[in-house]
Design an enzyme around this catalytic site. Structure first.
Site, PDB file in Angstrom:
ATOM      1  N   ASP A  10       1.256  -1.315   0.133  1.00 19.34           N
ATOM      2  CA  ASP A  10      -0.009   0.013   0.537  1.00 19.34           C
ATOM      3  C   ASP A  10       0.706   0.950   0.382  1.00 19.34           C
ATOM      4  O   ASP A  10       2.228   0.976   0.245  1.00 19.34           O
ATOM      5  CB  ASP A  10      -0.785   0.019   1.137  1.00 19.34           C
ATOM      6  N   SER A  11      -0.121   2.202  -0.449  1.00 20.05           N
ATOM      7  CA  SER A  11       1.576   3.570  -0.730  1.00 20.05           C
ATOM      8  C   SER A  11       1.711   4.408   1.666  1.00 20.05           C
ATOM      9  O   SER A  11       2.023   5.128   1.802  1.00 20.05           O
ATOM     10  CB  SER A  11      -0.399   5.131  -0.736  1.00 20.05           C
ATOM     11  N   TYR A  42      -0.846   8.557  -2.833  1.00 24.39           N
ATOM     12  CA  TYR A  42      -0.539   8.197  -4.056  1.00 24.39           C
ATOM     13  C   TYR A  42      -1.534   8.877  -4.991  1.00 24.39           C
ATOM     14  O   TYR A  42      -1.228   9.714  -6.079  1.00 24.39           O
ATOM     15  CB  TYR A  42      -0.359   6.646  -4.270  1.00 24.39           C
ATOM     16  N   GLY A  43      -3.051   9.471  -4.411  1.00 18.49           N
ATOM     17  CA  GLY A  43      -4.020   9.752  -4.751  1.00 18.49           C
ATOM     18  C   GLY A  43      -3.908  10.725  -5.855  1.00 18.49           C
ATOM     19  O   GLY A  43      -4.276  10.969  -6.786  1.00 18.49           O
ATOM     20  N   CYS A  73      -4.257  -1.024  -2.240  1.00 16.30           N
ATOM     21  CA  CYS A  73      -4.375   0.092  -2.446  1.00 16.30           C
ATOM     22  C   CYS A  73      -5.268   0.328  -3.863  1.00 16.30           C
ATOM     23  O   CYS A  73      -5.056  -0.424  -4.919  1.00 16.30           O
ATOM     24  CB  CYS A  73      -3.020   0.549  -2.670  1.00 16.30           C
ATOM     25  N   ASN A  74      -6.205   0.741  -3.508  1.00 18.34           N
ATOM     26  CA  ASN A  74      -7.304   1.133  -4.632  1.00 18.34           C
ATOM     27  C   ASN A  74      -6.489   2.136  -5.265  1.00 18.34           C
ATOM     28  O   ASN A  74      -7.284   1.554  -6.967  1.00 18.34           O
ATOM     29  CB  ASN A  74      -9.108   2.080  -4.308  1.00 18.34           C
ATOM     30  N   THR A  75      -6.315   3.141  -5.618  1.00 20.58           N
ATOM     31  CA  THR A  75      -5.074   3.820  -5.903  1.00 20.58           C
ATOM     32  C   THR A  75      -4.091   3.372  -7.184  1.00 20.58           C
ATOM     33  O   THR A  75      -3.881   3.443  -8.252  1.00 20.58           O
ATOM     34  CB  THR A  75      -4.784   5.117  -5.635  1.00 20.58           C
ATOM     35  N   GLU A 152      -2.701   8.600   6.748  1.00 17.31           N
ATOM     36  CA  GLU A 152      -1.341   8.974   7.866  1.00 17.31           C
ATOM     37  C   GLU A 152      -0.675   9.106   9.103  1.00 17.31           C
ATOM     38  O   GLU A 152      -0.034   9.114   9.071  1.00 17.31           O
ATOM     39  CB  GLU A 152      -0.389   9.249   6.438  1.00 17.31           C
ATOM     40  N   CYS A 184     -10.760   3.582  -1.209  1.00 16.19           N
ATOM     41  CA  CYS A 184      -9.575   3.633  -0.534  1.00 16.19           C
ATOM     42  C   CYS A 184      -9.286   2.786   0.668  1.00 16.19           C
ATOM     43  O   CYS A 184      -9.767   2.998   1.708  1.00 16.19           O
ATOM     44  CB  CYS A 184      -9.526   5.113  -0.531  1.00 16.19           C
ATOM     45  N   THR A 185      -8.321   2.186   1.053  1.00 17.00           N
ATOM     46  CA  THR A 185      -8.049   1.574   1.910  1.00 17.00           C
ATOM     47  C   THR A 185      -7.630   1.976   3.508  1.00 17.00           C
ATOM     48  O   THR A 185      -7.912   1.526   4.323  1.00 17.00           O
ATOM     49  CB  THR A 185      -7.005   0.278   1.580  1.00 17.00           C
ATOM     50  N   HIS A 186      -7.300   3.439   3.085  1.00 21.07           N
ATOM     51  CA  HIS A 186      -6.944   3.865   4.835  1.00 21.07           C
ATOM     52  C   HIS A 186      -8.687   4.808   5.052  1.00 21.07           C
ATOM     53  O   HIS A 186      -8.939   4.335   6.526  1.00 21.07           O
ATOM     54  CB  HIS A 186      -6.668   5.545   3.634  1.00 21.07           C
TER      55      HIS A 186
HETATM   56  N1  DGL Z   1      -4.687   3.708   0.769  1.00 21.78           N
HETATM   57  C1  DGL Z   1      -4.732   4.056  -0.892  1.00 21.78           C
HETATM   58  C2  DGL Z   1      -6.512   3.497  -1.643  1.00 21.78           C
HETATM   59  O1  DGL Z   1      -7.062   2.254  -1.148  1.00 21.78           O
HETATM   60  C3  DGL Z   1      -3.763   5.083  -1.386  1.00 21.78           C
HETATM   61  C4  DGL Z   1      -4.107   6.452  -0.521  1.00 21.78           C
HETATM   62  C5  DGL Z   1      -2.794   7.274  -0.456  1.00 21.78           C
HETATM   63  O2  DGL Z   1      -2.409   6.740  -0.913  1.00 21.78           O
HETATM   64  O3  DGL Z   1      -3.411   8.396  -1.079  1.00 21.78           O
HETATM   65  O4  DGL Z   1      -6.489   4.190  -2.430  1.00 21.78           O
END
Ligand code: DGL
Length: 265
Positions: A10-11, A42-43, A73-75, A152, A184-186
């Site tokens: 993941d990011s 990362y988004g 991570c979805n992104t 984060e 988004c996994t966050h």
């Molecule tokens: N956890 C990430 C996701 O699922 C990305 C969050 C990020 O780094 O912007 O998209």
């Protein structure tokens, strides 16, 4: 049987929401996790950067001899899952298709909401996958760029977090959406605040947790399960930023003690 670990990337700390579900559903499996918190989020980045960074994480996991990779991570899934899947000879699981199918299963009113990072929403991949499976379903997407940075920095229950979540979700409220994908996994770390903002009538779909069902199916299909005879799994966590902050967030979320190492990629 295959006793090697499963790699998660993941990011940053978001993929821990996926690991938590793995530990709950498949407690005999062993995890190697890499979070790129030094370069998160990362988004808002370009597709090219997200592709390069994600490949760095994949290469790192391959040095740990993993039997499968979960792009938690979805992104990264939106941008580079297909490329990684095509190039590796081990199974590579993304989080978007499992999230899309779970949303369709839960949805009653024909309208699904999706929240995610700027790249995930801009890619429109959730609409594409949801409508591929269910063309009549309407999809309403909303980018929430402030959520991942909150998580984060371990701001998941403060007044600031509550205010940011509420303000960001205003466009989604009263839109007739009864199912909302946490794309988004966050975001599952902000789940109580998200639920409070959208109301109890909206079912939240955790895309990362849903993907563990796919992990389980593939482990069974390819007979890759780890044997109990190996003893307790020895999970290993790596971060490109502070091991101390990562450990604090991870132990609080996973409710287990873990080892975290800093790595430079
Ligand atoms: N956890 C990430 C996701 O699922 C990305 C969050 C990020 O780094 O912007 O998209």
């Amino acid at each position: 049987m295959d006793n090697r670990p499963i790699g998660f990337l993941d990011s940053g700390v978001g993929g821990l929401t996926v690991v938590k579900e793995l530990i709950r559903q498949l407690p005999q499996e062993e995890v190697v996790y890499i979070g790129d918190s030094a370069r998160a989020p990362y988004g808002p980045r370009s597709a090219e950067q997200i592709r390069d960074f994600t490949w760095d994480l994949v290469r790192f996991l391959l040095t740990k001899d993993v039997k499968m990779i979960v792009i938690a991570c979805n992104t990264a899934t939106a941008v580079v899952w297909e490329d990684i899947k095509a190039k590796l000879d081990i199974p590579v699981i993304g989080v978007i298709l499992p999230g899309a199918s779970a949303a369709i299963q839960t949805n009653q009113g024909g309208k699904i909401g999706v929240i995610g990072t700027p790249m995930t929403i801009q890619s429109d991949i959730y609409r594409e996958k949801i409508q591929l499976l269910s063309p009549q379903t309407e999809v309403m997407s909303l980018s929430c760029p402030r959520f991942a940075p909150l998580v984060e920095s371990n701001e998941i229950s403060s007044n600031l977090a509550r205010q940011v979540v509420y303000e960001s979700l205003i466009p989604m409220i009263d839109q007739g959406v009864d199912t909302l994908v946490l794309g988004c996994t966050h975001y599952p770390l902000l789940r109580p605040l998200i639920q409070e903002a959208v109301g109890d009538g909206v079912s939240l779909i955790d895309s990362g947790a849903e993907c563990i069902r796919d992990v389980s199916v593939l482990l069974n299909y390819f007979q890759l399960n780890r044997s109990w005879q190996e003893g307790e799994p020895n999970h290993r966590f790596y971060t490109t930023a502070s091991a101390k902050i990562f450990k604090e967030i991870a132990e609080n979320w996973l409710k287990i003690e873990i080892n975290v190492e800093h790595v430079d990629l």
